[in-house]
Motif scaffolding. Structure first.
Motif, mmCIF file in Angstrom:
data_model
loop_
_atom_site.group_PDB
_atom_site.id
_atom_site.type_symbol
_atom_site.label_atom_id
_atom_site.label_comp_id
_atom_site.label_asym_id
_atom_site.label_seq_id
_atom_site.Cartn_x
_atom_site.Cartn_y
_atom_site.Cartn_z
ATOM 1 N N GLU A 1 0.826 -1.263 -0.013
ATOM 2 C CA GLU A 1 0.081 -0.132 0.061
ATOM 3 C C GLU A 1 0.788 1.232 0.177
ATOM 4 O O GLU A 1 0.590 2.219 -0.390
ATOM 5 C CB GLU A 1 -0.933 0.107 1.130
ATOM 6 C CG GLU A 1 -0.361 0.064 2.599
ATOM 7 C CD GLU A 1 -1.180 -0.369 3.755
ATOM 8 O OE1 GLU A 1 -2.130 0.455 4.100
ATOM 9 O OE2 GLU A 1 -0.997 -1.664 4.337
ATOM 10 N N PHE A 2 2.148 1.014 0.138
ATOM 11 C CA PHE A 2 3.019 2.357 0.372
ATOM 12 C C PHE A 2 3.885 2.368 -1.068
ATOM 13 O O PHE A 2 4.339 1.678 -1.628
ATOM 14 C CB PHE A 2 4.056 1.935 1.653
ATOM 15 C CG PHE A 2 3.057 2.162 2.923
ATOM 16 C CD1 PHE A 2 2.077 2.940 3.257
ATOM 17 C CD2 PHE A 2 3.376 1.034 3.747
ATOM 18 C CE1 PHE A 2 1.470 3.091 4.421
ATOM 19 C CE2 PHE A 2 2.704 0.556 4.951
ATOM 20 C CZ PHE A 2 1.727 1.823 5.271
ATOM 21 N N LYS A 3 4.115 3.846 -1.318
ATOM 22 C CA LYS A 3 4.756 4.009 -2.432
ATOM 23 C C LYS A 3 5.909 3.418 -2.599
ATOM 24 O O LYS A 3 6.622 3.101 -3.664
ATOM 25 C CB LYS A 3 4.559 5.522 -2.809
ATOM 26 C CG LYS A 3 4.986 5.988 -4.164
ATOM 27 C CD LYS A 3 4.203 7.263 -5.005
ATOM 28 C CE LYS A 3 4.441 7.493 -6.332
ATOM 29 N NZ LYS A 3 3.914 8.824 -6.409
ATOM 30 N N TRP A 4 6.750 3.594 -1.401
ATOM 31 C CA TRP A 4 8.212 3.042 -1.589
ATOM 32 C C TRP A 4 8.338 1.757 -1.571
ATOM 33 O O TRP A 4 9.613 1.145 -1.749
ATOM 34 C CB TRP A 4 8.865 3.653 -0.018
ATOM 35 C CG TRP A 4 8.115 3.048 0.995
ATOM 36 C CD1 TRP A 4 8.427 2.090 1.889
ATOM 37 C CD2 TRP A 4 7.272 3.998 1.835
ATOM 38 N NE1 TRP A 4 7.311 2.045 3.161
ATOM 39 C CE2 TRP A 4 6.897 3.266 2.899
ATOM 40 C CE3 TRP A 4 6.581 5.338 1.525
ATOM 41 C CZ2 TRP A 4 5.801 3.640 3.864
ATOM 42 C CZ3 TRP A 4 5.661 5.597 2.483
ATOM 43 C CH2 TRP A 4 5.459 4.859 3.699
ATOM 44 N N GLU A 5 7.272 0.841 -1.608
ATOM 45 C CA GLU A 5 7.230 -0.290 -1.955
ATOM 46 C C GLU A 5 6.980 -0.843 -3.441
ATOM 47 O O GLU A 5 7.390 -1.730 -3.762
ATOM 48 C CB GLU A 5 6.158 -1.116 -1.223
ATOM 49 C CG GLU A 5 6.415 -1.078 0.424
ATOM 50 C CD GLU A 5 7.680 -2.070 0.910
ATOM 51 O OE1 GLU A 5 8.007 -3.059 0.297
ATOM 52 O OE2 GLU A 5 8.416 -1.546 1.538
ATOM 53 N N LYS A 6 6.843 0.174 -4.254
ATOM 54 C CA LYS A 6 6.498 -0.074 -5.716
ATOM 55 C C LYS A 6 7.861 -0.484 -6.372
ATOM 56 O O LYS A 6 8.966 0.127 -6.268
ATOM 57 C CB LYS A 6 6.021 1.270 -6.336
ATOM 58 C CG LYS A 6 4.583 1.711 -5.588
ATOM 59 C CD LYS A 6 3.719 0.832 -5.601
ATOM 60 C CE LYS A 6 2.474 1.455 -5.038
ATOM 61 N NZ LYS A 6 1.265 0.323 -4.821
#
Length: 392
Positions: A370-375
């Motif tokens: 759900e967090f952008k740094w995990e993309k």
């Protein structure tokens, strides 16, 4: 290392949102989010202290936003579940103190020009052990803690309280997870499930906790030799801030990689994204995860370091732990080329002006898509740059 096939054990722990320290993290990040909703460029460093019947928020906030901090605090704590004296902490009756101040002008003059909000080193890590590209012990520990909370809030096991901890020991063979050798669950509960001695929970409740919480999460990893500990002291009636004082930022290993990777020492919760303790750690994780996702390494550690008031990192390090097809020193210039590393660039790239932080406060900051740094949005670009090196 053990004898058989290079086997060894590794343990990680997690805690529920009702753990005293996590309660404080949730409050700090809830205040941060409430401010960011009205003032995305606010500077926030919010610390929370919780004890018996007392909750104190302090730190430095510079903002044009006006928020009702007491209302924000009560909503956050009520959502956790501390609304009844039987759990040792009741937000409806506890004393709340607000001792906030503004950011030091000496720090502000460096941050205003785009520099880092503090000096320090930040670590990011990723590995191929799980679909989340996280170490298995911390992934399982978080899932157990989340299951504790889910079962409590859905009233599947009505006797559970908000405070709880999990711990998982994984046996590795040939550098890969092989089995779970031990599981520890400690969950706060009401007196209803104590046996006649008053010193132990009943066998019935132990079986329920195993069936409803442990088995669904780690069932495929356990065997007849796995040691299962459920409230090993016997009982856990006194919990929350009554049992232990809580403080923001004391669960930094739970928040990151469960001890599998190094840690720079800085906590996350309550800090806005100009604090590289938080934003640069998120970026370091983003870089490491994208590198592992390319398939060029089974695991990767990224270290970024900054000087206060200076935008460019003083160092960038990539380590593939001898698991890679390309060494880390070769990857460093590629990382510098593809990923923004100045604080303001990181903030923009990861969209860190938005109020997304309360969701991070419990159950880990990493391994949650759900967090952008995990993309995984830089995998193709990384592969392209790596192919140039191979051709060269």
């Amino acid at each position: 290392m053990g004898k058989e096939l290079g086997s060894w054990l590794f343990t990680s722990e997690s805690v529920t949102e009702g753990h005293p320290d996590k309660l404080c993290d949730v409050v700090s990040d809830s205040i941060l989010d409430a401010i960011l909703e009205k003032d995305p460029k606010a500077r926030v460093a919010c610390e929370t202290f919780a004890s018996n019947g007392l909750l104190i928020v302090g730190g430095e906030i510079t903002t044009v936003a006006e928020i009702d901090k007491i209302k924000v605090i009560k909503k956050a704590v009520k959502n956790i579940g501390y609304v009844d004296p039987k759990y040792g902490f009741d937000i409806n009756t506890c004393k709340i103190m607000d001792v906030m101040n503004t950011q030091s002008p000496d720090i502000a003059q460096g941050v205003d020009t785009g520099g880092a909000g503090d000096q320090g080193l930040m670590i990011g890590f990723a590995c191929k052990e799980t679909p989340e590209l996280m170490p298995l012990p911390i992934v399982l520990a978080h899932k157990l803690a989340m299951k504790l909370t889910e079962v409590r809030k859905k009233k599947i096991l009505k006797y559970l309280g908000p405070d709880g901890k999990s711990q998982v020991t994984v046996e590795y063979r040939n550098w890969k997870p092989h089995r779970v050798s031990a599981v520890v669950i400690s969950s706060q509960h009401t007196k209803d499930i104590l046996d006649k001695t008053g010193k132990q929970i009943t066998e019935k409740s132990r079986k329920e906790i195993f069936e409803k919480i442990i088995k669904p999460v780690v069932g495929k990893w356990i065997d007849k030799e796995t040691k299962i500990y459920i409230n090993p002291t016997g009982k856990f009636v006194v919990g929350g801030p009554l049992g232990d004082t809580g403080l923001t930022g004391r669960k930094i290993i739970v928040d990151t990689y469960g001890g599998m990777a190094a840690h720079g020492g800085g906590a996350f919760s309550g800090k806005d994204s100009t604090k590289v303790d938080r934003s640069a750690c998120y970026m370091a994780r983003h870089i490491a995860k994208n590198i592992v996702a390319t398939g060029i390494a089974d695991k990767c550690t990224v270290q970024l370091a900054y000087a206060i008031g200076v935008a460019d990192p003083v160092s960038v390090m990539v380590d593939t732990h001898h698991s890679g097809k390309i060494s880390g020193d070769v990857l460093v210039p590629i990382v510098r080329k593809l990923f923004p590393l100045k604080p303001q660039e990181i903030i923009k790239y990861l969209d860190l002006r938005k109020p997304v932080f309360a969701k991070t406060a419990a159950y880990g900051h990493f391994g949650r898509n759900e967090f952008k740094w995990e993309k995984l949005n830089k995998v193709s670009a990384l592969k392209k740059e790596i192919s140039k090196i191979k051709k060269g």
